[in-house]
Design a protein around this motif. Structure first.
Motif, PDB file in Angstrom:
ATOM      1  N   ALA A   3       0.851  -1.194   0.000  1.00 46.15           N
ATOM      2  CA  ALA A   3       0.000   0.000   0.000  1.00 46.15           C
ATOM      3  C   ALA A   3       0.883   1.238   0.000  1.00 46.15           C
ATOM      4  CB  ALA A   3      -0.897  -0.013   1.222  1.00 46.15           C
ATOM      5  N   ILE A   4       0.384   2.300  -0.605  1.00 47.35           N
ATOM      6  CA  ILE A   4       1.104   3.563  -0.577  1.00 47.35           C
ATOM      7  C   ILE A   4       0.283   4.579   0.199  1.00 47.35           C
ATOM      8  CG2 ILE A   4       2.295   3.137  -2.754  1.00 47.35           C
ATOM      9  CD1 ILE A   4       0.318   5.493  -3.743  1.00 47.35           C
ATOM     10  N   THR A   5       0.967   5.529   0.803  1.00 46.07           N
ATOM     11  CA  THR A   5       0.302   6.559   1.597  1.00 46.07           C
ATOM     12  C   THR A   5       0.755   7.922   1.112  1.00 46.07           C
ATOM     13  OG1 THR A   5       0.222   5.094   3.508  1.00 46.07           O
ATOM     14  CG2 THR A   5      -0.040   7.434   3.934  1.00 46.07           C
ATOM     15  N   ARG A   6      -0.206   8.822   0.983  1.00 46.93           N
ATOM     16  CA  ARG A   6       0.086  10.190   0.564  1.00 46.93           C
ATOM     17  C   ARG A   6      -0.638  11.162   1.489  1.00 46.93           C
ATOM     18  NH1 ARG A   6       0.387  10.203  -5.305  1.00 46.93           N
ATOM     19  NH2 ARG A   6       1.973   8.682  -5.857  1.00 46.93           N
ATOM     20  N   SER A   7      -0.030  12.302   1.740  1.00 52.53           N
ATOM     21  CA  SER A   7      -0.659  13.370   2.519  1.00 52.53           C
ATOM     22  C   SER A   7      -1.120  14.462   1.577  1.00 52.53           C
ATOM     23  CB  SER A   7       0.332  13.955   3.528  1.00 52.53           C
ATOM     24  OG  SER A   7       0.681  12.988   4.483  1.00 52.53           O
ATOM     25  N   VAL A   8      -2.285  15.040   1.890  1.00 50.72           N
ATOM     26  CA  VAL A   8      -2.867  16.074   1.044  1.00 50.72           C
ATOM     27  C   VAL A   8      -3.366  17.214   1.928  1.00 50.72           C
ATOM     28  CG1 VAL A   8      -4.625  16.598  -0.691  1.00 50.72           C
ATOM     29  CG2 VAL A   8      -3.724  14.280  -0.519  1.00 50.72           C
ATOM     30  N   LEU A   9      -2.926  18.440   1.626  1.00 50.92           N
ATOM     31  CA  LEU A   9      -3.416  19.627   2.322  1.00 50.92           C
ATOM     32  C   LEU A   9      -4.721  20.061   1.666  1.00 50.92           C
ATOM     33  CD1 LEU A   9      -3.028  21.961   4.357  1.00 50.92           C
ATOM     34  CD2 LEU A   9      -1.798  23.166   2.528  1.00 50.92           C
ATOM     35  N   ILE A  10      -5.758  20.227   2.468  1.00 50.64           N
ATOM     36  CA  ILE A  10      -7.061  20.650   1.950  1.00 50.64           C
ATOM     37  C   ILE A  10      -7.114  22.174   1.950  1.00 50.64           C
ATOM     38  CG2 ILE A  10      -9.560  20.523   2.285  1.00 50.64           C
ATOM     39  CD1 ILE A  10      -8.117  17.831   1.496  1.00 50.64           C
ATOM     40  N   THR A  11      -7.324  22.744   0.768  1.00 51.42           N
ATOM     41  CA  THR A  11      -7.333  24.198   0.638  1.00 51.42           C
ATOM     42  C   THR A  11      -8.703  24.764   0.282  1.00 51.42           C
ATOM     43  OG1 THR A  11      -6.606  24.021  -1.660  1.00 51.42           O
ATOM     44  CG2 THR A  11      -4.891  24.301   0.013  1.00 51.42           C
ATOM     45  N   ASP A  12      -9.680  23.891   0.010  1.00 49.34           N
ATOM     46  CA  ASP A  12     -11.031  24.355  -0.281  1.00 49.34           C
ATOM     47  C   ASP A  12     -11.542  25.125   0.935  1.00 49.34           C
ATOM     48  OD1 ASP A  12     -13.969  24.394  -0.414  1.00 49.34           O
ATOM     49  OD2 ASP A  12     -13.736  23.082  -2.133  1.00 49.34           O
ATOM     50  N   PRO A  13     -12.089  26.330   0.750  1.00 42.75           N
ATOM     51  CA  PRO A  13     -12.534  27.147   1.882  1.00 42.75           C
ATOM     52  C   PRO A  13     -13.532  26.460   2.822  1.00 42.75           C
ATOM     53  CG  PRO A  13     -12.572  28.427  -0.137  1.00 42.75           C
ATOM     54  CD  PRO A  13     -12.258  27.008  -0.530  1.00 42.75           C
ATOM     55  N   VAL A  14     -14.288  25.506   2.316  1.00 42.19           N
ATOM     56  CA  VAL A  14     -15.262  24.820   3.181  1.00 42.19           C
ATOM     57  C   VAL A  14     -14.859  23.375   3.464  1.00 42.19           C
ATOM     58  CG1 VAL A  14     -17.232  26.299   2.686  1.00 42.19           C
ATOM     59  CG2 VAL A  14     -16.758  24.379   1.195  1.00 42.19           C
ATOM     60  N   GLY A  15     -13.618  23.020   3.151  1.00 39.75           N
ATOM     61  CA  GLY A  15     -13.139  21.676   3.455  1.00 39.75           C
ATOM     62  C   GLY A  15     -13.743  20.629   2.540  1.00 39.75           C
ATOM     63  N   ILE A  16     -13.835  19.399   3.032  1.00 43.98           N
ATOM     64  CA  ILE A  16     -14.439  18.319   2.242  1.00 43.98           C
ATOM     65  C   ILE A  16     -15.918  18.262   2.600  1.00 43.98           C
ATOM     66  CG2 ILE A  16     -14.411  15.863   1.657  1.00 43.98           C
ATOM     67  CD1 ILE A  16     -11.498  15.753   2.400  1.00 43.98           C
ATOM     68  N   HIS A  17     -16.701  19.078   1.889  1.00 50.79           N
ATOM     69  CA  HIS A  17     -18.150  19.109   2.106  1.00 50.79           C
ATOM     70  C   HIS A  17     -18.827  18.136   1.147  1.00 50.79           C
ATOM     71  CE1 HIS A  17     -18.572  21.743  -1.461  1.00 50.79           C
ATOM     72  NE2 HIS A  17     -17.394  22.203  -1.058  1.00 50.79           N
ATOM     73  N   MET A  55     -17.376  12.179   5.163  1.00 45.78           N
ATOM     74  CA  MET A  55     -17.944  13.397   5.755  1.00 45.78           C
ATOM     75  C   MET A  55     -17.838  13.385   7.278  1.00 45.78           C
ATOM     76  SD  MET A  55     -20.680  14.896   3.142  1.00 45.78           S
ATOM     77  CE  MET A  55     -20.999  16.108   4.323  1.00 45.78           C
ATOM     78  N   SER A  56     -17.877  12.184   7.876  1.00 46.70           N
ATOM     79  CA  SER A  56     -17.805  12.089   9.340  1.00 46.70           C
ATOM     80  C   SER A  56     -16.460  12.556   9.890  1.00 46.70           C
ATOM     81  CB  SER A  56     -18.085  10.655   9.802  1.00 46.70           C
ATOM     82  OG  SER A  56     -16.967   9.816   9.551  1.00 46.70           O
ATOM     83  N   LEU A  57     -15.445  12.638   9.037  1.00 42.27           N
ATOM     84  CA  LEU A  57     -14.133  13.110   9.486  1.00 42.27           C
ATOM     85  C   LEU A  57     -14.141  14.603   9.806  1.00 42.27           C
ATOM     86  CD1 LEU A  57     -11.777  11.228   6.990  1.00 42.27           C
ATOM     87  CD2 LEU A  57     -12.160  10.696   9.402  1.00 42.27           C
ATOM     88  N   GLY A  58     -15.057  15.343   9.192  1.00 42.23           N
ATOM     89  CA  GLY A  58     -15.141  16.786   9.446  1.00 42.23           C
ATOM     90  C   GLY A  58     -13.896  17.536   8.987  1.00 42.23           C
TER      91      GLY A  58
END
Length: 89
Positions: A3-17, A55-58
């Motif tokens: 498995a591979i793992t990657r990190s991603v910075l969320i820049t959307d102003p409302v997050g993962i909606h 979505m439960s991650l908020g």
């Protein structure tokens, strides 16, 4: 294949909606790989193919999420999923 793992910075102003969560979950489900997403690096993730679990991650703007992809073409699948998460800004 490992498995591979990657990190991603969320820049959307409302997050993962709802809309990006739906697109991301659909892409994860269609990938044929086992995909998890975690809000805390190193912690077990949730099933990325489930919009409710995602979505439960908020996840909010400025959060870094960790994607883990296990399966054939894991590198390519991870790249595609990162694109889905970052293009909806």
């Amino acid at each position: 294949m490992a498995a591979i793992t990657r990190s991603v910075l969320i820049t959307d102003p409302v997050g993962i909606h709802a809309r990006p969560a739906s697109e991301f979950s659909q892409a994860a489900a269609a990938s044929g790989c086992k995909v998890t997403i975690s809000k805390e690096p190193g912690k077990p993730g949730v099933d990325a193919a489930s919009i409710l679990m995602v979505m439960s991650l908020g996840v909010a703007k400025g959060d870094t999420v960790e994607l883990t992809v296990d399966g054939d073409n894991a590198e390519q699948v991870a790249d595609q999923l990162i694109e889905v998460l970052t293009r909806a800004e």
